[in-house]
Scaffold this active site. Sequence first.
Site, PDB file in Angstrom:
ATOM      1  N   LYS A   6      28.320  24.583  40.398  1.00 48.90           N
ATOM      2  CA  LYS A   6      28.863  25.931  40.571  1.00 48.90           C
ATOM      3  C   LYS A   6      30.365  25.863  40.320  1.00 48.90           C
ATOM      4  CE  LYS A   6      29.067  29.704  43.983  1.00 48.90           C
ATOM      5  NZ  LYS A   6      28.702  30.105  45.364  1.00 48.90           N
TER       6      LYS A   6
ATOM      7  N   SER B 293      24.441  32.553  49.728  1.00 47.18           N
ATOM      8  CA  SER B 293      24.728  32.424  48.300  1.00 47.18           C
ATOM      9  C   SER B 293      23.953  31.332  47.577  1.00 47.18           C
ATOM     10  CB  SER B 293      26.222  32.196  48.083  1.00 47.18           C
ATOM     11  OG  SER B 293      26.935  33.392  48.236  1.00 47.18           O
TER      12      SER B 293
ATOM     13  N   SER C 190      26.021  34.443  45.636  1.00 49.05           N
ATOM     14  CA  SER C 190      26.995  34.301  44.586  1.00 49.05           C
ATOM     15  C   SER C 190      26.696  33.191  43.579  1.00 49.05           C
ATOM     16  CB  SER C 190      28.371  34.018  45.189  1.00 49.05           C
ATOM     17  OG  SER C 190      28.368  32.784  45.888  1.00 49.05           O
TER      18      SER C 190
END
Lengths: 496, 95
Positions: free
Chosen positions: A74, A173, A149
């Site tokens: 990420k 997330s 997210s």
Amino acid sequence: MKTIGQLSEALRLREVSSVELVQDALARIAVAQPRFNAFITVDADAALAAARDADAARARGEAGALTGIPIAHKDVLMTAGMRTTCGSRMLAEFVAPYDAHVVTRLRDAGTVLVGKTNMDEFAMGSSNESSYFGPARNPWNPAHIPGGSSGGSAAAIAAALVPGTTGTDTGGSIRQPAAMCGITGIKPTYGLCSRYGLVAFASSLDTPGVFARDALGCALLLDAMAGHDARDSTSLDRPPEDRSRALRESATAKPLAGLRIGLPREYFGDGVDAAVAGAIDTALGALRALGATTVDIGLPAVKHSVPVYYVIAPAEASSNLSRFDGVRYGHRAGHYTDLADMYCRSRAEGFGAEVKRRILVGTYVLSHGYYDAYYLKAQQVRRLIAQDFARAYRDCDVIVGPTAPTAAFPIGAKTDDPVQMYLNDIFTIAANLTGSPALSIPCGCTADGLPIGLQIQGNHFEEARILNVAHRFQQATDWHLRTPPGVESAVRKGGP
Amino acid sequence: MALTSDDVQRLARLARIEIDAGATRDVQAKLDAIFAMIDELLSIDTAGIVPMAHAQDLMLPLREDAVTETDRHALYQQGAPSVAGGLYLVPKVIE
């Protein structure tokens, strides 16, 4: 579609090399990127060089379970030499001077970094729509969100681009995008994985974790990633654990015999989509068939978890994001009158609407006259929620329910209504407030073919237990092996 | 609780984020909706409840008071918008 476990075995047997896996991943990404926008950065040369190193290590007899496995991080985890944008204009060109601890650990375990995945700006969002680099899209239906997210990390696995990715989970997330994309994702206990080099959003909640197709893949990645790090003062010093050991034991007829599953009344009421409720009910039947028993439990304070979160997380964010001032790193406005004006314009240009909104909320709840009413109050209700969970775990071993109240919604459906967007995290936030581990596994799909996620929560440090429950469910079902329409035909044979 | 446009501009100043006058109304409406959701907390009885700042009840770990960092300012300043002679450059503060 191969899992990390299957690829690890294929590498061990020399049926495939790491270079071949990485070449395959790069080819898949090139095809998929225009459709799903799962990546922000891809570094083919570095990935191939690392793959050659992994193959050489294997030839020397120095390979572990993850040696040569392609992964992606990420884009909130810092990587020296590869830009770390946090999905923001503020850091669009930022190259970190050092690696995050979890990045180092996964590299030391032999994984090969292919690139950095798309995300909501500074990890603030539930849909990946707040990314400066455009939304990532759901491989099951590109008109829908992949969740957020960590949307790019989840989409990358659902689209069969790489077999494993990292994510971070501050209010859901990892689990929510795992549910939306039909894959497996785990948020471990707070403190198990170091936050060093994770660009901070809400420091008391931010938790690094992982995605894979199945629970075994998550266990292998998590074992490599977890570990004490003195540079994070909240990192826990615990003995190493083999969380995949129980998963590798052969299944018995009733592998979950003796397991008590808590079903919170608050997770099965109004507001849960009928298709989601039906899929969870069917999954509970499967878990009972594996030997588990279910018990009704109450978590009365959990209904306050969204407002608690939207005080605490923005408060911490407003403090953490004050470092972005256009002086030491990040975006600086082109025109300004003085120092204060430079700060204000740099931050106005560098941050997107949702990030600004949360900074303003956080600034308000920490400001003079409101601190006690909002911030201290939220911390007290956080304690009530934690007490509910502590009481519940006297009567059950794990807590199961839906990961999210609905399947993935269309892109744009909630962008003008932040409160509706926030309510999507109603079932996931509590595990961040308590710091306990939780995962999501696919357990069904809607009539439109969108995946539905089952959340399994455990008490602190019970990752091995919830991973084992997930694994036994996955041995009895095939939801985790299903791939979105068109994904198999878009890629070459033999890869992940 | 409803914010005024002056409240929004005051928050923006505190947060060092410029908000155009034209955008204030939209920001205000969205913040109002968020605080309407948050305000349910105010009616919860929390008398005697110790605030929970953190998921782990841990003491801050201590270490030896020794120099462990080396001088890496050149590396760290590579990403800065404006640097000269090892210093970060900002607009003049003192006339």
